[in-house]
Design a protein around this motif. Structure first.
Motif, mmCIF file in Angstrom:
data_model
loop_
_atom_site.group_PDB
_atom_site.id
_atom_site.type_symbol
_atom_site.label_atom_id
_atom_site.label_comp_id
_atom_site.label_asym_id
_atom_site.label_seq_id
_atom_site.Cartn_x
_atom_site.Cartn_y
_atom_site.Cartn_z
ATOM 1 N N ILE A 1 43.592 45.243 36.817
ATOM 2 C CA ILE A 1 44.441 44.328 36.064
ATOM 3 C C ILE A 1 44.449 42.982 36.779
ATOM 4 C CG2 ILE A 1 46.805 43.877 35.301
ATOM 5 C CD1 ILE A 1 47.182 46.957 35.222
ATOM 6 N N SER A 2 44.179 41.928 36.044
ATOM 7 C CA SER A 2 44.138 40.628 36.717
ATOM 8 C C SER A 2 45.552 40.279 37.169
ATOM 9 C CB SER A 2 43.554 39.559 35.801
ATOM 10 O OG SER A 2 44.441 39.286 34.762
ATOM 11 N N GLY A 3 45.643 39.786 38.404
ATOM 12 C CA GLY A 3 46.963 39.479 38.938
ATOM 13 C C GLY A 3 47.477 40.570 39.871
ATOM 14 N N VAL A 4 46.741 41.660 39.972
ATOM 15 C CA VAL A 4 47.096 42.715 40.929
ATOM 16 C C VAL A 4 46.078 42.651 42.070
ATOM 17 C CG1 VAL A 4 47.371 45.195 41.287
ATOM 18 C CG2 VAL A 4 48.075 44.160 39.122
ATOM 19 N N SER A 5 46.567 42.408 43.279
ATOM 20 C CA SER A 5 45.658 42.183 44.405
ATOM 21 C C SER A 5 45.411 43.478 45.176
ATOM 22 C CB SER A 5 46.257 41.148 45.350
ATOM 23 O OG SER A 5 47.328 41.733 46.066
ATOM 24 N N PRO A 6 44.368 43.490 46.023
ATOM 25 C CA PRO A 6 44.118 44.670 46.850
ATOM 26 C C PRO A 6 45.336 45.031 47.707
ATOM 27 C CG PRO A 6 42.254 43.190 46.967
ATOM 28 C CD PRO A 6 43.326 42.477 46.190
ATOM 29 N N ALA A 7 46.068 44.030 48.169
ATOM 30 C CA ALA A 7 47.251 44.319 48.981
ATOM 31 C C ALA A 7 48.303 45.041 48.140
ATOM 32 C CB ALA A 7 47.828 43.030 49.555
#
Lengths: 462, 633
Positions: free
Chosen positions: B605-611
């Motif tokens: 999902i765009s806006g969800v980062s690996p962190a």
């Protein structure tokens, strides 16, 4: 997005990146002991880390091929009885940022991947080594470290490195899009003999990537730096400033003979940046550059500088000497230091800023006040792309270097593939790999870049 | 008051390519199914291009066939030309495309539907969905009839509030002048469903007798025809084929378009819908790519029964008089007579983010959807979604687990994952570049990938299943043999190598090593391979690909293994992400909006980062341990 490598062996420098005492490089994961063993040579002949019992300390050398990097103590801890719960090796070295970086690079080259922010702690928790009550703290660590990393990469986005990376990525993306559009719409877009075309386009890209990777090798991190000249009239506080800057980072300041024999360079590290203080006859004379060698010499030095630090004696009103120096600052990147803020200031900071057109920072070299601001200002100038860094881009960050090395490998695979005449659709796999890896440097994920490029650049469809 | 009430297990709304597959799948699984269409004559209608398949779409059809869908079988019965695209490229991008006899295609599908047990066909416009307590209970037609159902599959295609437009003419109809469905949108909105408005277009159909083919290049079908369906015997479908024709636009065409561009409803703003970039109208192409001197135009027959020809590459919504002018600048079309005008069509569809990967609406239990209604484009994309929606509606009623394919299993998985995970602002079309594991997702191995799954669902028969099991064994055995068979550096071998411009051997090698040489392959080596078993072409092809591209395939398999790890970590769709303190605000919003089913989906999902993903992993572990602890107490 590069995640999901939980089972991979990770490594990072576990102590603060400074030059105090011992530095620790921690390796954790299934392959940790094997990786360490590949670069560790015990003082006792024939001893391998693979065979030693858990929780033991071993004395030996870290070698990258034949090059000895440091004399170290290696601590071997087998899972689950380690911090992360996995097999862990901690390499204790004599410290020094440069040595630690070199060892970490070797560890990565021999099979580990660089740990994500907070990853050791995350693994420790996931492997049941940390108490449930600490879970919130673990998540906070990940978030805060990540925000720090993000902030850094946002900074870098504006820098010259990211400009270069973007340019190279742009070329790769275009090639992928061309191939993909041809695969998708074979009747509209031809791919005949495209391998040769691709080779031609990629050769310079590979050359550039190679250059970037090598910029961090051979101690060039040390030998290159922001060419900086400190100007100021006598007794303005130049030497105090020098001493403070040098003294703080003494251990990683090196004297390296330059291209001209009588040129001496002093290196100062500021975070990830290096300042190269240049002087033609030894740094000691620099403080009197205006006075002794005259304005012409100062002009020459200032002309070549990437950055001028102008030290103003705040305890005395500005005079002709200052006027002459201010002339030299025109069209240059400069920072004005209003020194002696610990005394009563005779010079007004706002007025000085108006006169020079450069940022003014109040400091006291003697009391070591305001130096953080100076560091921040220099860092900001660099990352905003205002300082060009001798027109050379230097990789100072191991994460960047690792990403570039991987990109380089992938691009080589493309070239190899072309030679072996593998079909074009295989080539885009390695191209995408290179594109993704380089994206990690500037913090850009791939998302729908390729599809956008295909539609944007090529006329598709029925 | 409703005057008629009937009960079914499953209601399918629409009998286009999605609706047909949905209805067939659920009926074949034994569920009482009724399919509604505004016109019985429009079952499996092909209102746009007269072909099935093409790059990546061909993959979809083969996957659908392997799972037990109908499209592949239907086109095998009704094609009039067939071509394997990209044959000179890697096996992963080979793609089958067949020209259909449109009428026959439609009729044949209708026959299949009409003769399927548990399946009822009804001509009526569904105007309302009936929902009670977030559970679908049935539909109401425009005549007031109520049909109760345990599940409903919406496959309305381009019919919802459809408008067909060219120039300043705007007709409130569906494709081909068929009746639009104007009431259902309001009912969907009333039930909280978010709607989009998309547009697409189609070129004119022209009279074959008015075309001068001597000015065009003839495009033939393949000499050896490969069927779409794994159940079709290749020998039975070799037949004489009809040609297509290639011609080009020119500067005169482009001049006319540019001079009249202000009369296009797209440019004047009459059309509000978002159109696809990959299937641009000719005026779009001329405006966006001004440097291109000419564009290809393929003239394709609409069928054997008709003189109508399709002008592929020249879809348009320009006024009728401009259409005449521009078409007549094209070599071979100087005297062309239009039978049907080109037009753009606007229609309502949904924001597909509202769906689960099973194609069920997150907010309404038992309501599924597929096809252009979900914001995709293309017959093939529609068909596979319809199939998945139909199967999942059935699975739910049967109390079985939802059937979801992931991105490493099939193009179908990529398509649906993209639809439900990514922002989608134009009709979505499948492309091979969207499939990150495409080396493994080939059209040639769709049966090896999916037959067994189709069998488990219950849509592949025992015979076909045994066939694929046998094939698997043969492939495995032959790979082993080829890997182990030594080849000596004797004169026969050296001569053979010389003949094929291959470096002579210095020492011994294996057959496999020779296959890996760029200039050689498994088939060429037949000459020097004395103990080769007699294998069918498609079995031998698998051996060849597996050995020849072993290195690349291995790497993709490793990537898939990584991918699967995150995919297997499931997330609860009722989970409130704002409870996870350390997630960034943007991530919380996006995660709450999309409600991903797995960590893997969350990571896309765009806006969800690996962190954020790391934080989620830790949080999940925390919950897990809490549960364990409370379980012990």
């Amino acid at each position: 997005m590069e995640i999901g490598k939980h089972s991979d062996t990770i490594a990072a420098i576990a102590t603060a990146m400074n030059n105090s005492g011992i530095g620790i490089i921690r390796i954790s994961g299934k392959e940790a002991i094997a990786v360490a063993d590949r670069i560790f040579e015990s003082k006792k002949k024939g001893k391998s880390l693979k065979n030693v019992p858990s929780h033991t300390v071993h004395y030996g050398l870290i070698k990258d091929g034949n090059i000895i990097l440091d004399e170290v103590l290696a601590v071997v801890m087998r899972g689950p009885h380690s911090y992360t719960g996995e097999d862990t090796v901690e390499i204790n070295c004599h410290g020094g940022v440069f040595v630690m970086k070199k060892i970490l690079e070797a560890v990565i080259r021999y099979g580990a991947v660089l740990a994500e922010p907070g990853e050791f702690t995350k693994r420790a928790f996931l492997n049941g080594r940390i108490d449930l009550s600490q879970a919130e703290a673990v998540m906070d660590v990940i978030t805060s470290q990540n925000e720090y990393a993000m902030e850094n990469s946002v900074h870098q986005l504006k820098g010259s490195l990211s400009k270069k990376i973007k340019e190279l990525r742009g070329i790769i993306l275009y090639q992928m899009a061309y191939i993909e559009s041809a695969l998708d719409d074979p009747e509209h877009i031809p791919l005949n003999e495209y391998g040769k075309e691709l080779q031609k386009v990629l050769s310079p890209v590979i050359f550039e990537v190679e250059k970037l990777v090598k910029s961090s090798d051979n101690g060039r991190i040390i030998s290159e730096g922001i060419r900086t000249v400190i100007l100021g009239k006598p007794n303005a506080g130049k030497s105090s400033l020098m001493n403070v800057l040098l003294g703080e980072e003494r251990a990683i300041v090196t004297d390296i003979a330059g291209t001209t024999r009588d040129v001496l360079e002093e290196q100062i590290r500021l975070g990830d940046l290096f300042l190269k203080l240049v002087d033609t006859a030894g740094i000691r004379e620099t403080k009197d550059i205006v006075e002794q060698i005259g304005v012409s010499r100062a002009k020459e030095a200032a002309g070549k500088a990437d950055l001028i630090i102008y030290v103003v004696d705040g305890a005395r009103p500005l005079d002709e000497n200052d006027q002459e120096i201010i002339e030299l600052l025109r069209d240059k990147q400069a920072i004005v230091l209003l020194n002696k803020m610990d005394l009563e200031l005779m010079v007004d900071a706002n007025d000085l800023e108006k006169r020079t057109g450069h940022p003014v920072i109040e400091i006291s070299a003697r009391e070591e006040l305001g130096l953080e601001k100076l560091k921040k200002e220099i860092t900001d100038l660099f990352f905003s792309g205002k300082i060009d860094f001798n027109d050379e881009i230097v990789i100072t960050n191991i994460r960047h270097k690792q990403a570039l090395e991987n990109a380089w490998k992938s691009l080589d695979m493309v070239m190899k593939g072309i030679e072996e005449q593998v079909p074009e659709d295989f080539l885009t796999i390695d191209l995408m790999d290179a594109y993704e890896k380089m994206g990690l440097i500037i913090g850009e994920s791939v998302e729908d870049d390729l599809v956008q490029e295909i539609f944007g650049k090529f006329c598709m469809g029925k | 008051m409703p005057y008629l009430e009937e009960s079914y297990d499953i209601v399918v709304v629409g009998a286009g390519h999605a609706g047909c597959e949905a209805a067939l799948a659920s009926a074949r699984l034994g569920l009482e199914t009724i399919v509604f269409t505004v016109s019985i004559d429009s079952i499996a209608l092909m209102p746009c291009n007269p072909n099935i398949g093409g790059s990546s779409k061909g993959h979809l059809v083969r996957e659908l066939d392997a799972l037990g869908g109908e499209m592949g079988k239907n086109i095998d019965k009704t094609f009039i030309q067939s071509k394997m695209l990209n044959e000179s490229k890697g096996p992963a991008v080979h793609s089958l495309r067949a020209q259909a006899d449109k009428q026959e295609y439609s009729r044949e599908m209708r026959r299949t539907l009409e003769n399927t047990d548990h399946l009822t066909i009804r001509q009526a416009e569904v105007s309302e969905i009936l929902v009670e307590e977030k559970q679908i209970t049935g539909v109401r037609t425009s005549s007031g009839a109520v049909y109760h159902a345990k599940a409903v599959v919406l496959a309305t295609g381009t019919y919802l509030r459809a408008r067909c437009i060219y120039g300043d003419v705007s007709n409130p109809t569906g494709p081909n002048g068929l009746q639009a469905a104007n009431a259902l949108t309001d009912s969907l909105i009333a039930n909280g469903i978010e709607m989009f408005r998309f547009k697409t277009g189609t070129p004119a159909r022209v009279d074959k007798r008015s075309i001068d083919f001597s000015k065009m290049e003839e495009q033939f079908g393949d000499e050896r025809i490969v069927p779409f369906s794994f159940s079709t015997d290749p020998d039975e479908i070799q037949k004489s084929q009809v040609s297509c024709w290639l011609t080009y636009t020119n500067s005169e065409t482009h001049r006319i378009i540019k001079e009249n561009i202000q009369r296009s409803p797209l440019f004047s703003g009459v059309i509000e819908g978002t159109g696809p970039r990959y299937c641009p109208s000719i005026e779009d192409k001329v405006v966006k790519f001004p440097d291109k001197e000419r564009h290809q135009v393929f003239i394709e027959p609409e069928g054997l029964y008709t003189n109508e020809m399709y002008l592929s590459g020249m879809s348009s919504s320009l006024p009728e008089d401009v259409q005449y002018q521009m078409y007549r600048t094209v070599p071979g079309l100087e005297q062309v007579k239009i039978v049907r005008n080109a037009y753009a069509i606007e229609y309502d569809c949904i924001n597909s983010r509202q769906l689960k990967p099973s194609l069920e609406f997150k907010a309404i239990r038992g309501l599924f959807s597929g096809g252009q209604f979900n914001g995709s484009s293309g017959y093939e994309e529609a068909a596979v979604q319809g199939f998945m929606a139909g199967v999942n509606a059935a699975m739910q009623i049967l109390g079985r687990e939802a059937f979801v394919l992931d991105r490493s299993q099939a193009y179908i998985g990529v398509l649906i994952d993209d639809l439900v995970t990514k922002e989608n602002h134009e009709p979505y079309r499948m492309m091979t570049s969207r499939a990150e594991y495409r080396l493994l997702l080939r059209q040639d191995n769709a049966d090896l990938r999916l037959r067994e799954i189709g069998y488990e669902i219950g849509l592949v028969n025992e015979n076909d299943y045994q066939k694929i099991k046998k094939k698997e064994q043969l492939i495995e055995k032959e790979i082993q043999r080829v890997e182990k068979t030594p080849v000596g550096a004797n004169s026969k071998i050296q001569n053979f190598l010389e003949c094929h411009n291959s470096t002579p051997l210095k020492t011994g090698a294996t057959l496999a090593e020779l296959i890996r040489r760029p200039e050689l392959d498994y088939f060429i080596l037949n000459e020097i391979d004395d103990n080769r078993p007699d294998l069918s072409y498609d079995t031998a092809e698998q051996v060849n690909i597996s050995i020849k591209y072993e290195g690349y395939l291995k790497r993709q398999k490793q990537q898939v293994a990584q991918f699967k790890k995150l995919e297997s970590k499931k997330l609860d769709d009722n989970f409130d992400y704002s409870k996870v303190g350390s997630l960034r605000k943007e991530a919380v919003q996006k995660l709450n909006l999309y409600k991903p089913t797995s960590i893997g989906q969350a990571s896309r999902i765009s806006g969800v980062s690996p962190a954020d993903i790391s934080v989620l992993l830790v949080y999940l572990e925390q919950m897990h341990r809490r549960r364990q602890m409370s379980g012990k107490e």
